[in-house]
Write an enzyme that holds these catalytic residues in place. Structure first.
Site, mmCIF file in Angstrom:
data_model
loop_
_atom_site.group_PDB
_atom_site.id
_atom_site.type_symbol
_atom_site.label_atom_id
_atom_site.label_comp_id
_atom_site.label_asym_id
_atom_site.label_seq_id
_atom_site.Cartn_x
_atom_site.Cartn_y
_atom_site.Cartn_z
ATOM 1 N N HIS A 48 -27.730 -86.356 0.908
ATOM 2 C CA HIS A 48 -27.823 -85.601 -0.351
ATOM 3 C C HIS A 48 -29.294 -85.417 -0.758
ATOM 4 C CE1 HIS A 48 -26.300 -84.472 -4.447
ATOM 5 N NE2 HIS A 48 -27.500 -84.873 -4.788
ATOM 6 N N GLU A 49 -30.018 -86.500 -0.789
ATOM 7 C CA GLU A 49 -31.413 -86.413 -1.256
ATOM 8 C C GLU A 49 -32.279 -85.610 -0.272
ATOM 9 O OE1 GLU A 49 -31.734 -87.080 -4.283
ATOM 10 O OE2 GLU A 49 -29.913 -88.305 -4.513
ATOM 11 N N HIS A 87 -32.187 -82.041 -1.250
ATOM 12 C CA HIS A 87 -33.161 -81.727 -2.310
ATOM 13 C C HIS A 87 -34.571 -81.658 -1.725
ATOM 14 C CE1 HIS A 87 -30.589 -81.940 -5.820
ATOM 15 N NE2 HIS A 87 -30.144 -83.132 -5.517
ATOM 16 N N GLU A 132 -29.131 -78.425 -6.672
ATOM 17 C CA GLU A 132 -27.923 -79.188 -6.345
ATOM 18 C C GLU A 132 -27.114 -78.491 -5.248
ATOM 19 O OE1 GLU A 132 -27.866 -82.116 -7.411
ATOM 20 O OE2 GLU A 132 -25.836 -82.852 -7.054
HETATM 21 ZN ZN ZN Z 1 -28.536 -84.133 -6.509
#
Ligand code: ZN
Length: 492
Positions: free
Chosen positions: A262-263, A266, A292
């Site tokens: 997830h990170e 980003h 996101e």
């Molecule tokens: Zn996030």
């Protein structure tokens, strides 16, 4: 040929960039290495930096106006002006006394919220939430919204987002998600519990898994760090320096791994912004929702797919000995458990958006004065039961679970669902150009990265989230692709 008025504006912006840079490092340090007692002086320093930034921003007013008047502005110049005008407008409309009060109340409320959550006692937090709602209502008034007062607060987190956009998105998403969820819950393919949830891992082994994940995703060497924090996050320092974190809870290894994926989503957004935008106001992602969409795309659409499971399975087997006896299919099922859960951050792909809808409905009512703070806990529980058929056992499992309200972040939650919706819009758009399934199964994730760079990342904040969607899809925040993705994955 860059105009001299533009050059002047960009060079006056550089000290603001540097203040943002410093503030980002402070923030990262606060969440990772700062000793507990450092919080007070850090808060003081951050507040001083915020004031310096505000002063500098106000000084840009005339330079911005000069550039605005130039004929034939290009997309990049328009983007620079758009971002600066937005920031300036906020400082011009919201009086310093209100900002200061918000700052003071939220600093205290965050500490109080922690105690309230620990004791699972809403009464302790209630007066603070009442004050915060009142201040946010005043902030909305100052910002002169059109339509619902909540629009003013939504716009602070997602440029131009309105309750109409969010209502339309949820009305196309929620009933369909409910149908899929009901079918999955009555079937046996996606389990609601899994033995791998309870198995403990060795932290060194898990760190090796995470390093290999970074390699699979092709995170560019020398441009990032990965550290540990209670709540994983990403902070971009510059276009060549991004910090991500994960957590090691010691069991259920997927949590640590999916935080990393997830990170990384980003981080890749920040790292793939065109270098020529460095030190300018558009050298960042364009919005929280678009950000996101990147993390969700990598975490869910790529990371929880069958092909990705197949790709990393041998690597997992070589580091996590307890996986022997669990075939690839079992690991895929573990990655994709479906279980209505009172806690948002533990929610799966199918139930996550219900958590956001609930918070959105409550925030909208609070800001409009249609519900009293004291009635929020019971409203929360009633909605949780209606949407997901579960009843939180305590306030800490219900209304007190998230930090956002204590920090004054009312209007933030919808950006999580925007991210989910956008990630599936991107999937359908991307599939017109590249074969995602074979790219993932052959480990050619660079194809995906390049596509995202060309279509989204390189622009930074040059285009607003709505402009970006208009360019890519000719429509905005459309839930259908997410519904199709969920149906394809969970029902076929
Ligand atoms: Zn996030």
């Amino acid at each position: 040929m860059p105009d001299s008025a533009l050059q002047e504006l960009l060079s006056s912006y550089k000290p603001i960039w540097a203040l943002n840079h410093a503030s980002a490092i402070f923030e990262w340090d606060s969440e990772t290495y700062m000793p507990l007692e450092g919080a007070k002086s850090r808060g003081f320093a951050q507040a001083e930096i915020a004031l310096m930034k505000q002063e500098r921003m106000k000084q840009l007013e005339q330079s911005i106006a000069k550039v605005q008047k130039l004929p034939d502005l290009g997309d990049y110049e328009k983007g620079v002006v758009r971002v600066l005008v937005r920031e300036l407008r906020y400082y011009q409309k919201v009086p310093p006394s209100l900002l200061e009060e918000l700052e003071k109340v939220t600093a205290e409320a965050t500490v109080v919220w922690r105690t309230a959550r620990k004791k699972s006692d809403f009464e302790i937090f209630k007066p603070f939430l009442e004050k915060i709602v009142e201040l946010k209502q005043r902030e909305a008034e100052k910002l002169d919204y059109v339509g619902h007062p909540y629009n003013a607060l939504l716009d602070l987190f997602e440029e131009d987002l309105t309750t109409d956009d969010v209502d339309r998105m949820f009305s196309g998403l929620i009933p369909e998600s409910k149908k899929i969820l009901d079918k999955v819950m009555s079937g046996s393919i996606f389990p609601s519990t899994h033995p791998l949830e309870d198995l403990e891992y060795n932290r060194d082994d898990m760190q090796k898994v995470n390093s290999e994940i970074l390699r699979f995703l092709g995170m560019p060497e020398g441009t990032f760090r990965i550290d540990v924090s209670t709540h994983p996050f990403t902070v971009g320092m510059s276009l060549e320096d991004v910090r991500i974190t994960t957590r090691y809870e010691g069991r259920s290894f997927r949590e640590s791994m999916y935080s990393v994926i997830h990170e990384c989503g980003h981080a890749l957004y920040d790292l793939q912004i065109d270098r020529s935008l460095e030190y300018t106001p558009v050298a960042s992602g364009t919005s929280l929702g678009v950000h996101e969409s990147q993390s969700r795309f990598w975490e869910n659409i790529v990371g929880r797919s069958r092909n990705f499971t197949r790709l990393i399975y041998p690597m997992l087997m070589s580091h996590l000995k307890f996986l022997s006896g669990y075939g690839e299919e079992e690991v895929f099922r573990y990655f994709n458990m479906v279980r209505p859960n009172p806690i948002r951050v533990a929610a799966d792909e199918l139930t996550y958006n219900f958590h956001i809808l609930l918070r959105y409905e409550i925030e909208k009512k609070l800001v409009a004065g249609d519900v009293l703070v004291e009635d929020v806990p019971s409203l929360w529980n009633e909605m949780m039961e209606r949407y997901l058929g579960i009843k939180p056992r305590s306030a800490s499992e219900g209304v007190l679970q998230d930090v956002h309200w204590s920090g004054g972040m009312i209007g933030y939650f919808p950006t999580y669902s925007l991210g989910n919706v956008l990630s599936a819009m991107l999937l359908e758009r991307m599939e017109k150009d590249i074969d995602l399934e074979s790219s993932v199964s052959e480990g050619k994730l660079n194809n995906v990265k390049v596509w995202l760079r060309e279509h989204i990342h390189r622009w930074g904040a040059t285009y607003s989230p709505k402009e970006l969607q208009e360019r890519l899809f000719r429509e905005k925040y459309v839930p259908k692709p997410l519904v199709r993705y969920l149906e394809r994955k969970y029902l076929s």
